[in-house]
Design an enzyme around this catalytic site. Structure first.
Site, PDB file in Angstrom:
ATOM      1  CB  SER A 168      -0.912  -0.008   1.244  1.00  0.00           C
ATOM      2  OG  SER A 168      -1.431   1.276   1.473  1.00  0.00           O
ATOM      3  CG  ASP A 316      -6.963   2.918  -7.563  1.00  0.00           C
ATOM      4  OD1 ASP A 316      -7.324   2.125  -6.668  1.00  0.00           O
ATOM      5  OD2 ASP A 316      -6.334   3.964  -7.319  1.00  0.00           O
ATOM      6  CE  LYS A 343      -7.306  -0.376  -3.165  1.00  0.00           C
ATOM      7  NZ  LYS A 343      -6.252   0.502  -2.683  1.00  0.00           N
ATOM      8  NE  ARG A 389     -10.072   4.692  -8.677  1.00  0.00           N
ATOM      9  CZ  ARG A 389      -9.639   5.877  -9.110  1.00  0.00           C
ATOM     10  NH1 ARG A 389     -10.003   6.318 -10.294  1.00  0.00           N
ATOM     11  NH2 ARG A 389      -8.833   6.620  -8.356  1.00  0.00           N
TER      12      ARG A 389
END
Ligand code: S3P
Length: 430
Positions: A168, A316, A343, A389
């Site tokens: 991360s 992502d 997420k 997203r």
């Protein structure tokens, strides 16, 4: 609840666009501009809800920040001038702000409380809490500070050497920010290199940092100097239009001034393996970040295996890749991506549910998904699940569905791409 009707596209996508500024870099520009002495001017800043949260957080700590659209001017006297915020700071939906601020606040001499929206409140903070506690931080919150709301009482910190158990960049960056305030050196050693915008920006602000492969070391107690930052276009936002152009026959699209940092362009590597016709032209280097243009031409694609080191370089973009894979020949397998479950939503469950509702054949696995191609997408009613997203993935899916798609909760797209529908419409009308 708000809903919008999205209709299938009737013509190819053609033309040239630029996409909004990179979200990760925009956050960091505000943070470093606030910590640095002097004036920082940021251009092509992402004027999306997540980054506005970061501006508000530093304004609450007394930093003078003026924002007008994509331009931000910060006048700061340096980190010693940061003041205790009088009320709790609302971080909205922004995981990046939460993890990076926790690092910074741990070493500032005051008390702060952070809270967020329903999604952020459910996201794990123990991954950043644990190394900070080792540095001497005082952090408390739900489940001992594993979840927001969290209160931090700033302390004198000591540098550590940290081997992050999760891949991360948010955690790495939070620890490096704490390291800037700590006594001695702080080192982060990653197994796979995650996005390195913090490292690049620290250098741009005149900071001292040593990078040897996946090992990053910062000196504590540094003074940074204000500078000008040009934010590249966000490859994560560009990915929606890259995929749209690859999906719609006859499309030919140019996206200008996109960030091409090697730690972010895993999506381009995977698309090449799928036979995508994408021409990449690097045009400049700004603040340690490479920028360039992409020319994307409709292509017939094949399924691929996506796993290992490339995953953090495209974390992502996996939802939009999953949509693309429904139209590629053969099976696409995504593995080693359990992080998707932490997420804005559980992006494995949500992506699988949404795509299957639209007519795809996708199976969830513990650390990814298996996508069958080529499947005809029909349409139907689907929700963004409060995830920007996923909202955009649904909008791009609707272009190739046979019937209309009803997207509920579409405004969440404003988190990272407030002009998404304007850009999409502009390319369609040409
Ligand atoms: C980010 C890092 C990534 C990414 C997020 C932004 C950053 O999260 O998913 O959208 O700016 O550092 P992790 O580093 O936690 O995987």
């Amino acid at each position: 609840m708000k809903k919008i009707h999205l209709s299938p596209i009737k013509s190819p996508l053609t033309g040239t666009i630029t996409v909004p500024g990179d979200k990760s870099i925009s956050h960091r520009a505000i943070i470093f501009g606030s910590l640095a002495k002097g004036k920082t001017t940021i251009t092509h800043f992402l004027n999306g809800e997540d980054c506005l949260v970061t501006i508000k957080a530093f304004q609450a700590m007394g930093v003078e920040i003026k924002q007008k659209g994509e331009e931000v001017i910060i006048e700061s006297e340096g980190l010693d001038c940061l003041k205790e915020p009088l009320i709790p700071i609302d971080l909205g939906n922004s995981g990046t702000t939460a993890r990076l601020l926790l690092g910074l606040l741990s070493g500032l001499p005051f008390h702060t409380t952070l809270f967020g929206d329903q999604s952020l409140t459910a996201r794990p903070m123990d991954r950043i809490r644990d190394p900070l506690l080792k540095m001497g931080a005082q952090i408390d919150g739900r489940s001992n500070g594993s979840y927001l709301p969290i209160a931090v009482r700033g302390q004198s910190l000591d540098g550590i050497t940290f081997y992050p158990p999760v891949k991360s960049a948010q955690v790495k960056s939070g620890v490096l920010l704490a390291g800037l305030l700590a006594n001695g050196e702080t080192t982060v050693i990653e197994t796979i290199k995650t996005r390195d915008h913090t490292e690049n920006m620290l250098t741009a602000f005149g900071g001292k940092i040593k990078i040897e492969g996946n090992k990053v070391t910062v000196q504590g107690k540094q003074t940074l100097t204000g500078t000008d930052i040009e934010v590249p276009g966000d490859i994560s936002s560009a990915a929606f239009f890259i995929v749209a152009a690859l999906l719609i026959p006859g499309s030919e699209l140019t996206i200008k001034d996109v960030g091409l940092n090697p730690t972010r362009i895993g999506i381009l590597d995977v698309l090449k393996h799928m036979n995508a016709d994408i021409v990449i032209t690097e045009t400049k280097q700004v603040g340690g970040e490479s920028i360039g243009d992409l020319k994307i031409t409709y292509s017939e694609l094949v399924g691929v295996d996506v796993a290992g080191d490339v995953i953090p370089r495209m974390i992502d973009e996996l939802p939009i890749l999953a949509l693309l894979a429904t139209q590629a020949k053969g099976i696409t397998r995504i593995r080693d991506a359990e992080e998707l479950r932490y997420k804005e939503t559980d992006r494995i469950s949500s992506v699988v549910n949404i795509l299957n509702t639209l007519g795809a054949k996708v199976k969830a696995t513990p650390d990814g998904m298996i996508i069958e191609g080529e499947t005809t997408l029909i349409g139907g009613q689907v929700d963004s699940d409060g995830d920007h997203r996923l909202g955009m993935m649904i909008a791009i899916a609707s272009l190739i569905c046979q019937e209309d798609v009803i997207l509920t909760n579409p405004d969440v797209i404003n988190i990272s791409y407030p002009t998404f529908f304007d850009d999409l419409n502009a390319l369609q009308s040409k």
